[in-house]
Design an enzyme around this catalytic site. Structure first.
Site, PDB file in Angstrom:
ATOM      1  N   TYR A 139      70.470  24.403  49.335  1.00  0.00           N
ATOM      2  CA  TYR A 139      70.093  23.881  48.022  1.00  0.00           C
ATOM      3  C   TYR A 139      71.046  24.310  46.910  1.00  0.00           C
ATOM      4  O   TYR A 139      71.139  23.644  45.886  1.00  0.00           O
ATOM      5  CB  TYR A 139      68.678  24.344  47.653  1.00  0.00           C
ATOM      6  CG  TYR A 139      67.612  23.891  48.614  1.00  0.00           C
ATOM      7  CD1 TYR A 139      67.382  22.541  48.849  1.00  0.00           C
ATOM      8  CD2 TYR A 139      66.832  24.819  49.300  1.00  0.00           C
ATOM      9  CE1 TYR A 139      66.396  22.130  49.731  1.00  0.00           C
ATOM     10  CE2 TYR A 139      65.847  24.418  50.182  1.00  0.00           C
ATOM     11  CZ  TYR A 139      65.636  23.069  50.400  1.00  0.00           C
ATOM     12  OH  TYR A 139      64.668  22.664  51.271  1.00  0.00           O
TER      13      TYR A 139
ATOM     14  N   HIS B  34      84.944  35.429  59.086  1.00  0.00           N
ATOM     15  CA  HIS B  34      83.981  36.547  59.122  1.00  0.00           C
ATOM     16  C   HIS B  34      82.948  36.299  60.223  1.00  0.00           C
ATOM     17  O   HIS B  34      81.939  35.625  59.994  1.00  0.00           O
ATOM     18  CB  HIS B  34      83.296  36.659  57.760  1.00  0.00           C
ATOM     19  CG  HIS B  34      82.657  37.991  57.510  1.00  0.00           C
ATOM     20  ND1 HIS B  34      83.367  39.161  57.382  1.00  0.00           N
ATOM     21  CD2 HIS B  34      81.357  38.344  57.351  1.00  0.00           C
ATOM     22  CE1 HIS B  34      82.538  40.161  57.147  1.00  0.00           C
ATOM     23  NE2 HIS B  34      81.305  39.690  57.121  1.00  0.00           N
TER      24      HIS B  34
ATOM     25  N   ARG C 246      84.242  47.151  56.843  1.00  0.00           N
ATOM     26  CA  ARG C 246      82.941  46.628  56.459  1.00  0.00           C
ATOM     27  C   ARG C 246      82.373  47.261  55.202  1.00  0.00           C
ATOM     28  O   ARG C 246      81.977  46.552  54.277  1.00  0.00           O
ATOM     29  CB  ARG C 246      81.946  46.812  57.617  1.00  0.00           C
ATOM     30  CG  ARG C 246      80.619  46.119  57.393  1.00  0.00           C
ATOM     31  CD  ARG C 246      79.677  46.311  58.562  1.00  0.00           C
ATOM     32  NE  ARG C 246      80.262  45.881  59.828  1.00  0.00           N
ATOM     33  CZ  ARG C 246      79.656  46.001  60.999  1.00  0.00           C
ATOM     34  NH1 ARG C 246      78.465  46.559  61.075  1.00  0.00           N
ATOM     35  NH2 ARG C 246      80.239  45.597  62.104  1.00  0.00           N
TER      36      ARG C 246
END
Length: 745
Positions: free
Chosen positions: A128, A84, A38
């Protein structure tokens, strides 16, 4: 615990384990997972798992630089669903950062839409915005289909993902990395890719190149937001040699002349990871608190480029001094840390220095080259096998056609008749009729010759390590040519020798203002605006009263003398203001409850003082010896147990007059008192039977000795009765001398 525990339904059993051991084992597993999966980047491709999975998912979606954009929500969904298993917000945030030109030196994602700005505004929602890969990301992925790296199964076992990317681009140092794991962290600033490629080429040519040799090519970090690197060369070398250190980075500014001889400062680049809006708010806040007296105004005139305008309060203020005050007080100067703690090729976290990081990348490129070459050789061998079969078919075309038309088992017959392999026989049987023309035969021969030549070349490459490193050098040179020049590759952060220090008077940062400093008997200190008259009405807590009041200015430094012989220094502008009770002086100084303040005064350069203890010992000390910019102060007068510092008076005259509790007054020449920096001093007045020194004053003999009498002053010019030598017993003081034995009454 009983032995007859029930067996669990799945065949397991309950075992007795210490809670500390169980917690330790599980926390260690969690820590290692955080470190390796990580938070820390891989030294080979410079990526954390989330970034690697993002690039791989975008590659699978065919979002190369030449293709169209796709919605970020689609990309994040693929990454989260296939590779993930974490929150979509964390994945989207990681992708946004890869696309921000002010955050990534070489963006790996090209965004379309609102991806945030340098003011700290966040990106638009993922539904968007759109994205695709950049050419830098393409370089990281180049050759991944050619068995260049290992793959592993994803968390659900349905997909495959790369363990590491081929990384034809030195991404770890070029884009940097930041991460916090359990018990360790990493912080690597971005660098210039062209300089890194030059350093890598030097390491190929000279594997034993030192840090000093590499630093002739790598000039230090190169931040996407530019700025000026002012870290000394020795510190930079130490940081890269050890893998740990830091870099001081300042904003880039220029002076813009105005009409009438005035000017303004234009900040065109700000330090890395500093939000411009918060920076301006910080400066405005400090201006409101009057901590930046040289700054008159600040405003943001930025468009797509940074332009912060700073106006001086006066045109007489030097621009360099103005900016120095801002650098000291604001984020216009920041420190970027370096901690090259990364996962090596064996997935082991460790701190590497600059040569080790570059060598690890080069070794990875060597492994990638070998694997890609072996993959290509295998592909060539398969194709040559097929082409060999085709050529045999063309040479025996009529017989091949007959076998195919007449034989019941044509494949086995072809293999036996022409000694073909099964692959060759299948290729001949799968051949289309239109391929049986003369032109196609010529193309096959041409391809066979070309592949044979390539095969010999690749076999020569595999047989020579020197040739492999030359090939890697050519690849790195091509990367330097592509990404090390132009608008993207040109160095943005100015570097070189550290800037010369600008000596700035700290009082210039404080607005000069007249104040009266008030200390009460119970140790409460405060400052009130203006020089108050002696008869001014002052308010104190119940049971408290005035001890000392001194006229000063906010730019002054105060010296406080304590009964334990220590001297403390306070800045006048740091004292609590207003008409309140102030603040206990013990909270501002390391002063015990057993000690008290004897006196305090404004420090003036060149002034000398007489300090003395109750046992009658003292000496003359320069005012500069009192200064100590720390809470613990500075020991000046050494006092014995049971004794205290009795006084500290300015030296203004040629004779000393001292009084004792035994009702004695002695006058002697000042020259008999030594000047010291620290110590017990010499005996000023002979004291017996527990008598103590009460007061002292230094005066000019021809002007006479004066003391307060009633509302006026009494002056005695005939001092023959009391004059003597230092450490004398003295005589009874004259008539009408204060009963307190103090000259101030």
């Amino acid at each position: 615990m009983p032995d007859d525990l029930p067996t669990l339904s799945d065949g397991g059993e309950t075992r007795e384990t210490k809670l500390s051991d169980a917690l330790s084992e599980r926390y260690l597993a969690y820590a290692m997972s955080t470190i390796t999966a990580r938070s820390l980047p891989d030294v080979r491709d410079g990526l954390k798992p989330v970034h690697r999975r993002l690039l791989w998912a975008m590659r699978q979606l065919k979002l190369d630089p030449a293709s169209g954009f796709k919605k970020c929500a689609r990309i994040v969904g693929d990454v989260m669903g296939k590779y993930h298993p974490h929150g979509d917000a964390a994945i989207y945030e990681a992708m946004v950062r890869l696309a921000q030109e002010f955050a990534s030196r070489y963006p790996l994602v090209e965004g379309q839409g609102n991806f945030g700005n340098i003011d700290g505004d966040g990106a638009a929602a993922m539904r968007y915005t759109e994205a695709r890969l950049t050419e830098v990301a393409e370089a990281l992925l180049a050759g991944i289909e050619e068995d260049a790296v290992d793959f592993r199964t994803t968390y659900d076992g349905e997909e495959k993902e790369p363990v590491v990317l081929p990384a034809a681009f030195p991404n770890l140092l070029a884009n940097g990395a930041n991460g916090i794991a359990v018990g360790m962290a990493t912080s690597i600033p971005p660098h210039n890719a062209g300089e890194l490629c030059d350093a890598a080429l030097l390491l190929i040519e000279n594997p034993g190149a030192t840090v000093d040799e590499l630093l002739t090519l790598v000039k230090g970090p190169d931040f996407p937001t530019g700025g000026v690197l002012i870290e000394p060369a020795e510190s930079i070398r130490e940081a890269y040699a050890t893998g740990r250190g830091g870099f001081r980075l300042r904003a880039r500014w220029e002076r813009e002349e105005m009409k009438g001889g005035s000017y303004r400062v234009i900040v065109t680049e700000i330090p890395y990871q500093v939000q411009k809006s918060r920076l301006i708010e910080q400066v405005a806040q400090l201006m409101e608190e009057k901590k930046l007296p040289l700054v008159g105004d600040i405003r943001d005139e930025s468009t797509d480029v940074v332009r912060v305008v700073i106006e001086p309060k006066s045109r007489n203020v030097d621009a360099t001094v103005l900016m120095e005050s801002l650098f000291r007080a604001t984020a216009l100067e920041s420190r970027i840390s370096l901690n090259m703690n990364v996962l090596d090729a064996a997935r082991t976290p460790r701190v590497m220095n600059l040569p080790e990081v570059l060598r690890a990348w080069l070794d990875h490129r060597h492994v990638v080259l070998v694997r890609r070459t072996e993959h290509r050789l295998a592909a060539i061998a398969r194709r040559l096998e097929v082409l060999g079969g085709y050529l045999i078919a063309y040479l025996n075309l009529d017989e091949v056609i007959r076998i195919i038309r007449e034989e019941d088992r044509p494949k086995e017959t072809l293999m036996a008749r022409f000694e073909l392999t099964e692959v060759q026989a299948n290729a001949i049987l799968d051949m289309r009729l239109r391929s049986l023309r003369k032109l196609e035969e010529m193309e096959i021969r041409k391809e066979h010759k070309k592949l044979t030549t390539e095969q010999k070349s690749l076999q020569g490459l595999m047989g020579s390590e020197a040739k492999r490193w030359r090939a890697i050098a050519d690849e790195i040179a091509a990367t330097r040519e592509k990404f090390g020049s132009g608008a993207l590759g040109a160095r943005r952060t100015a570097q070189g020798a550290a800037l010369p220090a600008v000596m700035v008077d700290e009082t210039a940062f404080v607005e000069r203002e007249a104040i009266t400093i008030i200390l009460s008997e119970k140790g409460w200190i405060r400052a009130q605006k203006g020089h108050l008259p002696e008869d001014a009405e002052l308010r104190f807590k119940e049971g408290d009263e005035l001890k000392i009041a001194v006229h000063a200015e906010t730019t002054d430094r105060l010296v406080l003398i304590a009964t334990n012989g220590r001297a403390f220094t306070l800045k006048a502008d740091a004292l609590p203001r207003g008409r309140g009770d102030g603040q206990p002086v013990r909270l501002m100084l390391d002063l015990t409850n057993e000690d008290d303040i004897v006196t305090f005064f404004v420090h003036r350069d060149g002034t000398r003082y007489l300090v003395a203890a109750t046992d009658g010992r003292g000496f003359v000390v320069k005012g500069e010896e009192f200064l100590a910019e720390k809470r613990t102060g500075k020991q000046v007068l050494v006092v014995e147990a049971g004794r205290e510092c009795a006084l500290c008076v300015p030296v203004e005259g040629d004779h000393v007059a001292v009084t004792g509790s035994n009702n004695r007054l002695l006058v002697f020449p000042l020259e008999q008192v030594p000047e010291m920096a620290r110590g017990r001093g010499v005996q000023l007045l002979a004291l017996k039977d527990g008598a103590e020194l009460v007061d002292a004053v230094i005066f000019t003999l021809k002007d006479g000795l004066s003391w307060r009498h009633g509302n006026g002053m009494k002056v005695e010019t005939d001092l023959r009765l009391w004059r003597g030598q230092r450490a004398g017993a003295g005589k009874a003081p004259p008539d009408r001398f204060p009963r307190s034995r103090r000259f101030a009454g």
